[in-house]
Design an enzyme around this catalytic site. Structure first.
Site, PDB file in Angstrom:
ATOM      1  N   THR A   1      -0.701   7.661  -1.165  1.00 13.79           N
ATOM      2  CA  THR A   1      -1.982   7.583  -1.881  1.00 13.79           C
ATOM      3  C   THR A   1      -2.900   6.497  -1.324  1.00 13.79           C
ATOM      4  O   THR A   1      -4.101   6.497  -1.598  1.00 13.79           O
ATOM      5  CB  THR A   1      -1.730   7.248  -3.360  1.00 13.79           C
ATOM      6  OG1 THR A   1      -1.148   5.922  -3.424  1.00 13.79           O
ATOM      7  CG2 THR A   1      -0.771   8.252  -4.006  1.00 13.79           C
TER       8      THR A   1
ATOM      9  N   ARG B   1       0.857  -1.177   0.000  1.00 12.52           N
ATOM     10  CA  ARG B   1       0.000   0.000   0.000  1.00 12.52           C
ATOM     11  C   ARG B   1       0.889   1.220   0.000  1.00 12.52           C
ATOM     12  O   ARG B   1       1.677   1.421   0.920  1.00 12.52           O
ATOM     13  CB  ARG B   1      -0.861  -0.055   1.272  1.00 12.52           C
ATOM     14  CG  ARG B   1      -2.072   0.811   1.240  1.00 12.52           C
ATOM     15  CD  ARG B   1      -2.947   0.509   2.425  1.00 12.52           C
ATOM     16  NE  ARG B   1      -2.401   1.040   3.671  1.00 12.52           N
ATOM     17  CZ  ARG B   1      -3.141   1.557   4.637  1.00 12.52           C
ATOM     18  NH1 ARG B   1      -4.457   1.590   4.506  1.00 12.52           N
ATOM     19  NH2 ARG B   1      -2.603   2.003   5.729  1.00 12.52           N
TER      20      ARG B   1
ATOM     21  N   ASP C   1       0.483  -1.928  12.164  1.00 13.31           N
ATOM     22  CA  ASP C   1       0.863  -2.450  10.849  1.00 13.31           C
ATOM     23  C   ASP C   1       1.137  -3.950  10.967  1.00 13.31           C
ATOM     24  O   ASP C   1       2.137  -4.362  11.572  1.00 13.31           O
ATOM     25  CB  ASP C   1       2.116  -1.703  10.342  1.00 13.31           C
ATOM     26  CG  ASP C   1       2.430  -2.064   8.909  1.00 13.31           C
ATOM     27  OD1 ASP C   1       2.594  -3.274   8.621  1.00 13.31           O
ATOM     28  OD2 ASP C   1       2.513  -1.148   8.068  1.00 13.31           O
TER      29      ASP C   1
ATOM     30  N   ASP D   1       4.592  -5.292   9.583  1.00 15.68           N
ATOM     31  CA  ASP D   1       5.727  -4.902  10.433  1.00 15.68           C
ATOM     32  C   ASP D   1       5.730  -5.691  11.736  1.00 15.68           C
ATOM     33  O   ASP D   1       6.785  -6.117  12.220  1.00 15.68           O
ATOM     34  CB  ASP D   1       5.676  -3.398  10.741  1.00 15.68           C
ATOM     35  CG  ASP D   1       6.158  -2.567   9.561  1.00 15.68           C
ATOM     36  OD1 ASP D   1       6.863  -3.125   8.690  1.00 15.68           O
ATOM     37  OD2 ASP D   1       5.819  -1.367   9.506  1.00 15.68           O
TER      38      ASP D   1
HETATM   39  C1  PRP Z   1      -1.270  -4.017   4.733  1.00 15.34           C
HETATM   40  C2  PRP Z   1      -2.186  -5.207   4.935  1.00 15.34           C
HETATM   41  C3  PRP Z   1      -3.066  -5.163   3.718  1.00 15.34           C
HETATM   42  C4  PRP Z   1      -3.195  -3.680   3.472  1.00 15.34           C
HETATM   43  C5  PRP Z   1      -4.544  -3.247   3.969  1.00 15.34           C
HETATM   44  O1  PRP Z   1      -0.280  -4.343   3.839  1.00 15.34           O
HETATM   45  O2  PRP Z   1      -1.517  -6.415   5.079  1.00 15.34           O
HETATM   46  O3  PRP Z   1      -2.498  -5.810   2.596  1.00 15.34           O
HETATM   47  O4  PRP Z   1      -2.167  -3.032   4.231  1.00 15.34           O
HETATM   48  O5  PRP Z   1      -4.787  -1.930   3.693  1.00 15.34           O
HETATM   49  P1  PRP Z   1      -5.852  -1.456   2.615  1.00 15.34           P
HETATM   50  O6  PRP Z   1      -7.113  -2.212   2.882  1.00 15.34           O
HETATM   51  O7  PRP Z   1      -5.989   0.021   2.882  1.00 15.34           O
HETATM   52  O8  PRP Z   1      -5.315  -1.739   1.243  1.00 15.34           O
HETATM   53  P2  PRP Z   1       0.945  -3.374   3.526  1.00 15.34           P
HETATM   54  O9  PRP Z   1       0.650  -2.587   2.278  1.00 15.34           O
HETATM   55  O10 PRP Z   1       1.319  -2.595   4.742  1.00 15.34           O
HETATM   56  O11 PRP Z   1       2.072  -4.383   3.098  1.00 15.34           O
HETATM   57  P3  PRP Z   1       2.812  -5.521   3.959  1.00 15.34           P
HETATM   58  O12 PRP Z   1       1.822  -6.606   4.204  1.00 15.34           O
HETATM   59  O13 PRP Z   1       3.913  -5.910   3.049  1.00 15.34           O
HETATM   60  O14 PRP Z   1       3.309  -4.888   5.248  1.00 15.34           O
HETATM   61  N1  URA Z   2      -2.547  -2.120   7.067  1.00 14.42           N
HETATM   62  C1  URA Z   2      -2.172  -2.532   8.294  1.00 14.42           C
HETATM   63  O1  URA Z   2      -1.242  -3.345   8.429  1.00 14.42           O
HETATM   64  N2  URA Z   2      -2.822  -2.022   9.364  1.00 14.42           N
HETATM   65  C2  URA Z   2      -3.836  -1.163   9.229  1.00 14.42           C
HETATM   66  O2  URA Z   2      -4.391  -0.747  10.258  1.00 14.42           O
HETATM   67  C3  URA Z   2      -4.203  -0.741   7.953  1.00 14.42           C
HETATM   68  C4  URA Z   2      -3.545  -1.243   6.878  1.00 14.42           C
END
Ligand code: PRP
Ligand code: URA
Length: 213
Positions: free
Chosen positions: A112, A108, A204, A207
């Site tokens: 944006t 994400r 997150d 993370d």
């Molecule tokens: C996080 C989570 C989802 C997304 C959710 O991933 O695991 O994939 O955010 O948010 P959204 O509904 O607003 O799209 P992230 O992009 O942080 O990537 P990661 O899993 O690699 O940490």
């Molecule tokens: N992605 C995450 O990992 N946590 C949130 O709260 C939203 C998006």
């Protein structure tokens, strides 16, 4: 594909609620967070597969031959959205070891909040299989909508989405964009903050799973 009105299932089993409460605690270790996500993945898998069709097969017990139920149809496809979706995968594969796996790599964009694809690999015959898309977090739903669109473009017709925590905004957007996709979640939180994070949420997920912050 039979378009059906999308359904949202909240899996509020006490074990799921208890483990989710533990995961929300910012003091939980990376190891503990991963372990809990794995355990909840197993419990959610049990629910999302509850109505799988079965057929009678012949089996010979030590006593006699008998016809007994077994899951019918082709093997399932589990589709984790990288990275955090991987946290559900082992628990789900423990319950359904023969499932195929499709990896959907998305992150994400922090400005944006749009989903950016960096990897995609799915079984060739995905059109004939039930696909269970998994990601712990459904916030804006940009990632889930993009992942499901990508899987549909590849031919997937029968898709379910499983998450741990959802924001009402995410559920609305996902069910509007993909009304044929039913959703299973352990909880629906209050909403999103100005950075697109779920509140109260758990932070997150990627993370916390991998210790990258
Ligand atoms: C996080 C989570 C989802 C997304 C959710 O991933 O695991 O994939 O955010 O948010 P959204 O509904 O607003 O799209 P992230 O992009 O942080 O990537 P990661 O899993 O690699 O940490
Ligand atoms: N992605 C995450 O990992 N946590 C949130 O709260 C939203 C998006």
């Amino acid at each position: 594909m039979t378009a059906r009105k999308s359904a949202v299932h909240v899996v509020d089993h006490p074990l799921v609620r208890h483990k989710l409460t533990l995961m929300r605690d910012k003091a939980v270790s990376t190891k503990g967070f991963r372990q809990l996500l794995n355990e909840i993945g197993m419990l959610l898998c049990y629910e999302v597969t509850r109505d799988l069709p079965t057929e009678l097969v012949e089996v010979e017990t030590p006593i006699e031959r008998t016809m007994q139920p077994a899951i019918a149809g082709k093997k399932l496809v589990f589709a984790p959205i990288l990275r955090a979706g991987v946290g559900f995968l082992d628990g789900m594969l423990d319950l359904v070891p023969s499932a195929r796996v499709a990896h959907v790599g998305l992150y994400r964009d922090p400005e944006t909040l749009e989903a950016v694809e960096y990897y995609f690999k799915a079984p060739a015959d995905i059109a004939d299989r039930l696909v269970i898309v998994m990601d712990p977090m459904l916030a804006t739903a940009n990632s889930a909508v993009a992942a499901i669109s990508r899987l549909k473009a590849r031919g997937a017709k029968d898709i379910r989405f499983v998450c741990l925590l959802a924001a009402p905004e995410g559920i609305e957007r996902l069910t509007k964009a993909h009304p044929d996709v039913a959703v299973w979640t352990a909880a629906i939180d209050r909403g999103l903050n100005e950075h697109g994070y779920i509140v109260p949420g758990l932070g997150d997920a990627g993370d916390r799973m991998f210790g990258t912050k």
